[in-house]
Design a protein around this motif. Structure first.
Motif, PDB file in Angstrom:
ATOM      1  N   GLU A   1      23.725  34.163  31.582  1.00  0.00           N
ATOM      2  CA  GLU A   1      23.787  35.540  31.094  1.00  0.00           C
ATOM      3  C   GLU A   1      25.202  36.097  31.208  1.00  0.00           C
ATOM      4  O   GLU A   1      26.047  35.543  31.899  1.00  0.00           O
ATOM      5  CB  GLU A   1      22.810  36.429  31.864  1.00  0.00           C
ATOM      6  N   GLN A   2      25.439  37.226  30.537  1.00  0.00           N
ATOM      7  CA  GLN A   2      26.778  37.792  30.399  1.00  0.00           C
ATOM      8  C   GLN A   2      27.492  37.997  31.726  1.00  0.00           C
ATOM      9  O   GLN A   2      28.658  37.632  31.856  1.00  0.00           O
ATOM     10  CB  GLN A   2      26.717  39.112  29.642  1.00  0.00           C
ATOM     11  N   ASP A   3      26.818  38.572  32.714  1.00  0.00           N
ATOM     12  CA  ASP A   3      27.495  38.831  33.990  1.00  0.00           C
ATOM     13  C   ASP A   3      27.949  37.534  34.653  1.00  0.00           C
ATOM     14  O   ASP A   3      29.032  37.451  35.209  1.00  0.00           O
ATOM     15  CB  ASP A   3      26.604  39.644  34.931  1.00  0.00           C
ATOM     16  N   ARG A   4      27.148  36.502  34.562  1.00  0.00           N
ATOM     17  CA  ARG A   4      27.525  35.213  35.152  1.00  0.00           C
ATOM     18  C   ARG A   4      28.486  34.447  34.256  1.00  0.00           C
ATOM     19  O   ARG A   4      29.284  33.658  34.741  1.00  0.00           O
ATOM     20  CB  ARG A   4      26.275  34.394  35.436  1.00  0.00           C
TER      21      ARG A   4
ATOM     22  N   GLU B   1      30.939  35.780  32.538  1.00  0.00           N
ATOM     23  CA  GLU B   1      32.267  36.300  32.844  1.00  0.00           C
ATOM     24  C   GLU B   1      32.808  35.705  34.137  1.00  0.00           C
ATOM     25  O   GLU B   1      33.975  35.330  34.219  1.00  0.00           O
ATOM     26  CB  GLU B   1      32.225  37.827  32.907  1.00  0.00           C
ATOM     27  N   THR B   2      31.961  35.574  35.149  1.00  0.00           N
ATOM     28  CA  THR B   2      32.370  34.958  36.409  1.00  0.00           C
ATOM     29  C   THR B   2      32.718  33.490  36.194  1.00  0.00           C
ATOM     30  O   THR B   2      33.735  32.996  36.682  1.00  0.00           O
ATOM     31  CB  THR B   2      31.247  35.095  37.459  1.00  0.00           C
ATOM     32  N   PHE B   3      31.872  32.788  35.454  1.00  0.00           N
ATOM     33  CA  PHE B   3      32.104  31.376  35.172  1.00  0.00           C
ATOM     34  C   PHE B   3      33.448  31.162  34.488  1.00  0.00           C
ATOM     35  O   PHE B   3      34.229  30.300  34.869  1.00  0.00           O
ATOM     36  CB  PHE B   3      30.966  30.839  34.299  1.00  0.00           C
ATOM     37  N   ILE B   4      33.730  31.970  33.489  1.00  0.00           N
ATOM     38  CA  ILE B   4      34.988  31.838  32.745  1.00  0.00           C
ATOM     39  C   ILE B   4      36.178  32.132  33.650  1.00  0.00           C
ATOM     40  O   ILE B   4      37.166  31.412  33.626  1.00  0.00           O
ATOM     41  CB  ILE B   4      34.987  32.774  31.511  1.00  0.00           C
ATOM     42  N   SER B   5      36.079  33.172  34.452  1.00  0.00           N
ATOM     43  CA  SER B   5      37.217  33.582  35.267  1.00  0.00           C
ATOM     44  C   SER B   5      37.486  32.631  36.434  1.00  0.00           C
ATOM     45  O   SER B   5      38.607  32.600  36.946  1.00  0.00           O
ATOM     46  CB  SER B   5      37.035  35.001  35.780  1.00  0.00           C
TER      47      SER B   5
END
Length: 160
Positions: free
Chosen positions: A146-149, A151-155
């Motif tokens: 999902e979106q919140d994870r 963004e974390t994954f990408i960063s």
């Protein structure tokens, strides 16, 4: 009552988004889809929508699809995102008509298969698709980041 299946027109996206919310309510997921007419229109280059219109010009159903590609099949296909018919219009073949229309549209673009997901609580949909010849693929498992994870994954990772 008679119906006509056709591509969604400009100005109908909010009515289609409302049907998607109705689908979630129908199957009782407790989740309210974030789809709005504005978001649907903005995704017009990704998603194709056909609708069923009654003789009074009211939308009675919709099928939302997008092109996908299967490396295992080596072919493009139709991925059905959502298929919904309003409760008062059910039992008249609209779901099948919407799905057939979408299948024809995508086959003309090279689609060689149809893929979709059914919520595990939606036994009516399972029976509907089985009646049409769809095979349940129990060996596949759906995973979503999902979106919140996302963004974390990408960063977290370094670019390579």
């Amino acid at each position: 009552m008679s119906f006509r299946v056709r591509p969604m027109r400009k100005g109908e996206a909010e009515a289609v988004a409302a049907m998607v919310r109705g689908l979630a309510e129908h199957i009782g997921t407790g989740f309210v889809p974030r789809l709005t007419g504005e978001r649907l229109e903005a995704a017009g280059d990704l998603i194709d929508v056909v609708v069923a219109e009654d003789e009074h010009g009211q939308l009675a159903g919709a099928c939302l699809g997008l092109m996908t590609f299967s490396t295992w099949r080596g072919a493009p296909g139709l991925y059905v995102v959502d298929l919904f018919v309003r409760p008062e219009a059910r039992g008249q073949g609209l779901g099948e008509a919407l799905l057939r229309c979408q299948a024809r549209r995508f086959a003309s673009r090279g689609a060689a298969f149809i893929k979709l997901e059914v919520d595990e609580t939606n036994g009516g949909a399972e029976r509907f698709y089985a009646r049409l010849g769809f095979a349940k693929k129990t060996q596949d498992r759906l995973y979503v980041l999902e979106q919140d994870r996302l963004e974390t994954f990408i960063s977290m990772g370094e670019e390579t």
